[in-house]
Design a protein around this motif. Sequence first.
Motif, PDB file in Angstrom:
ATOM      1  N   SER A 187       0.777  -1.418   0.088  1.00 45.72           N
ATOM      2  CA  SER A 187       0.022   0.021   0.338  1.00 45.72           C
ATOM      3  C   SER A 187       0.716   1.482   0.197  1.00 45.72           C
ATOM      4  CB  SER A 187      -0.493  -0.119   1.148  1.00 45.72           C
ATOM      5  OG  SER A 187      -0.403   0.036   2.241  1.00 45.72           O
ATOM      6  N   LYS A 188       1.919   1.134   0.431  1.00 46.11           N
ATOM      7  CA  LYS A 188       2.983   2.245   0.241  1.00 46.11           C
ATOM      8  C   LYS A 188       3.410   3.004  -0.715  1.00 46.11           C
ATOM      9  CE  LYS A 188       5.091   1.670   5.017  1.00 46.11           C
ATOM     10  NZ  LYS A 188       6.124   1.269   5.616  1.00 46.11           N
ATOM     11  N   GLU A 189       3.481   1.291  -1.911  1.00 47.35           N
ATOM     12  CA  GLU A 189       3.842   2.214  -2.600  1.00 47.35           C
ATOM     13  C   GLU A 189       2.571   2.153  -3.450  1.00 47.35           C
ATOM     14  OE1 GLU A 189       6.760   1.006  -5.085  1.00 47.35           O
ATOM     15  OE2 GLU A 189       7.762   1.026  -2.362  1.00 47.35           O
ATOM     16  N   TRP A 190       1.644   2.220  -3.583  1.00 46.87           N
ATOM     17  CA  TRP A 190       0.459   1.784  -4.423  1.00 46.87           C
ATOM     18  C   TRP A 190       0.058   3.616  -3.978  1.00 46.87           C
ATOM     19  CZ3 TRP A 190      -3.904  -1.561  -4.562  1.00 46.87           C
ATOM     20  CH2 TRP A 190      -4.120  -2.145  -5.100  1.00 46.87           C
ATOM     21  N   LYS A 191       0.701   4.131  -2.604  1.00 45.69           N
ATOM     22  CA  LYS A 191       0.554   5.556  -2.674  1.00 45.69           C
ATOM     23  C   LYS A 191       1.484   6.488  -3.010  1.00 45.69           C
ATOM     24  CE  LYS A 191      -1.146   4.389   2.084  1.00 45.69           C
ATOM     25  NZ  LYS A 191      -1.164   3.939   3.769  1.00 45.69           N
ATOM     26  N   LYS A 192       2.254   5.733  -3.708  1.00 45.86           N
ATOM     27  CA  LYS A 192       3.368   6.815  -4.201  1.00 45.86           C
ATOM     28  C   LYS A 192       2.495   6.932  -5.870  1.00 45.86           C
ATOM     29  CE  LYS A 192       7.678   4.801  -2.106  1.00 45.86           C
ATOM     30  NZ  LYS A 192       8.716   4.120  -2.606  1.00 45.86           N
ATOM     31  N   TYR A 193       1.764   5.859  -6.374  1.00 48.63           N
ATOM     32  CA  TYR A 193       1.845   6.878  -7.606  1.00 48.63           C
ATOM     33  C   TYR A 193       0.065   7.131  -7.120  1.00 48.63           C
ATOM     34  CZ  TYR A 193       4.772   3.052  -9.682  1.00 48.63           C
ATOM     35  OH  TYR A 193       6.011   2.416  -9.825  1.00 48.63           O
ATOM     36  N   LEU A 194      -0.183   7.171  -6.630  1.00 49.73           N
ATOM     37  CA  LEU A 194      -1.765   7.486  -6.426  1.00 49.73           C
ATOM     38  C   LEU A 194      -1.940   8.955  -5.591  1.00 49.73           C
ATOM     39  CD1 LEU A 194      -4.025   4.500  -5.631  1.00 49.73           C
ATOM     40  CD2 LEU A 194      -3.718   5.391  -7.644  1.00 49.73           C
ATOM     41  N   GLU A 195      -0.395   9.306  -4.887  1.00 50.65           N
ATOM     42  CA  GLU A 195      -0.524  10.639  -3.932  1.00 50.65           C
ATOM     43  C   GLU A 195      -1.280  11.943  -5.132  1.00 50.65           C
ATOM     44  OE1 GLU A 195       2.717  11.152  -2.812  1.00 50.65           O
ATOM     45  OE2 GLU A 195       4.225  10.802  -3.943  1.00 50.65           O
ATOM     46  N   ASP A 196      -1.000  11.837  -6.293  1.00 56.35           N
ATOM     47  CA  ASP A 196      -1.175  13.271  -6.887  1.00 56.35           C
ATOM     48  C   ASP A 196      -2.830  12.916  -7.893  1.00 56.35           C
ATOM     49  OD1 ASP A 196       1.500  14.561  -7.301  1.00 56.35           O
ATOM     50  OD2 ASP A 196       1.960  13.145  -9.102  1.00 56.35           O
ATOM     51  N   ASN A 197      -3.292  11.791  -7.421  1.00 56.27           N
ATOM     52  CA  ASN A 197      -5.086  11.602  -7.756  1.00 56.27           C
ATOM     53  C   ASN A 197      -5.472  12.065  -6.715  1.00 56.27           C
ATOM     54  OD1 ASN A 197      -5.076  10.066 -10.282  1.00 56.27           O
ATOM     55  ND2 ASN A 197      -4.392   8.299 -10.015  1.00 56.27           N
ATOM     56  N   TYR A 198      -5.268  11.147  -5.213  1.00 56.61           N
ATOM     57  CA  TYR A 198      -5.709  12.398  -4.863  1.00 56.61           C
ATOM     58  C   TYR A 198      -5.828  13.590  -3.739  1.00 56.61           C
ATOM     59  CZ  TYR A 198      -7.863   7.289  -3.349  1.00 56.61           C
ATOM     60  OH  TYR A 198      -8.721   6.551  -2.959  1.00 56.61           O
ATOM     61  N   ASN A 199      -4.045  14.201  -3.868  1.00 58.48           N
ATOM     62  CA  ASN A 199      -3.797  15.030  -3.401  1.00 58.48           C
ATOM     63  C   ASN A 199      -4.658  15.416  -1.661  1.00 58.48           C
ATOM     64  OD1 ASN A 199      -2.821  16.882  -4.280  1.00 58.48           O
ATOM     65  ND2 ASN A 199      -4.364  18.692  -5.532  1.00 58.48           N
ATOM     66  N   ASP A 200      -4.703  14.338  -1.155  1.00 58.31           N
ATOM     67  CA  ASP A 200      -5.486  15.144   0.022  1.00 58.31           C
ATOM     68  C   ASP A 200      -4.613  14.036   0.708  1.00 58.31           C
ATOM     69  OD1 ASP A 200      -6.737  14.288   2.069  1.00 58.31           O
ATOM     70  OD2 ASP A 200      -7.797  16.117   1.849  1.00 58.31           O
ATOM     71  N   GLU A 201      -3.199  14.161   2.808  1.00 61.05           N
ATOM     72  CA  GLU A 201      -2.871  12.961   2.830  1.00 61.05           C
ATOM     73  C   GLU A 201      -3.888  12.507   3.635  1.00 61.05           C
ATOM     74  OE1 GLU A 201       0.177  10.838   3.848  1.00 61.05           O
ATOM     75  OE2 GLU A 201       0.390  12.560   2.967  1.00 61.05           O
ATOM     76  N   ASN A 202      -5.698  12.960   3.915  1.00 62.48           N
ATOM     77  CA  ASN A 202      -5.619  11.683   4.730  1.00 62.48           C
ATOM     78  C   ASN A 202      -7.134  10.952   3.696  1.00 62.48           C
ATOM     79  OD1 ASN A 202      -5.759  13.032   7.318  1.00 62.48           O
ATOM     80  ND2 ASN A 202      -6.956  14.582   6.729  1.00 62.48           N
TER      81      ASN A 202
END
Length: 211
Positions: A187-202
């Motif tokens: 999930s840490k790896e996935w978050k790297k790829y998806l952080e720009d899509n969510y643009n929200d840490e929570n």
Amino acid sequence: ETASLTKFKYSPQNKLLVKFCSREEWEELWESVEESERRSKTNIFRKEFESSGAKSIENDYLGKSDEIIEDLKNKVKEYTSKNSKIHYFVKELTVYLNNDNMPKDVTIVDTPGLDDVVEYRSNITKKYIKRANAVIVCVDATNLRKDEYLTITKVFENVGDDKYKVMILGTKIDEKNNPKENWEKQSKEWKKYLEDNYNDENLLKNNIIGV
């Protein structure tokens, strides 16, 4: 392999409601097929349709009245599977289930993919994504392949500013040797790829879930 839009609702009685394409909708679909063929230089949908034998039953199903069926197990696959020639003429199905796990005020919608070769069918899914209260994308927890990542990206493109609606489910984490530790790493790896899509840490923390 969902080919027909399928809704699931609670009901005191198990039954299946089938809505069929009208002649006008069928003509719109084929206009989209022809446009897709011109754009992509391929005719995958046409070849599948012709080889399925669906043409021989076209007049039996186009414009047919809504049908209510109580033989769920055999009929759902017949009307939804891409391997069934009837599915071409099905507009949507609603599966009513007498099951206490079904919330009584929620409709669950299983949609065809966003990468359908026929844009007409993909557009139906896009409309549901825009108006849904939540959009759940199921991905095998083992990895995040390129095609799955592109699907997730398309989902985000269709929710506009409502990023909170998108939930990514990493499925089958129980098949890993050390489910908890392996999923945390994955999930840490996935978050790297998806952080720009969510643009929200929570959202990044709460909306990517292993199941």
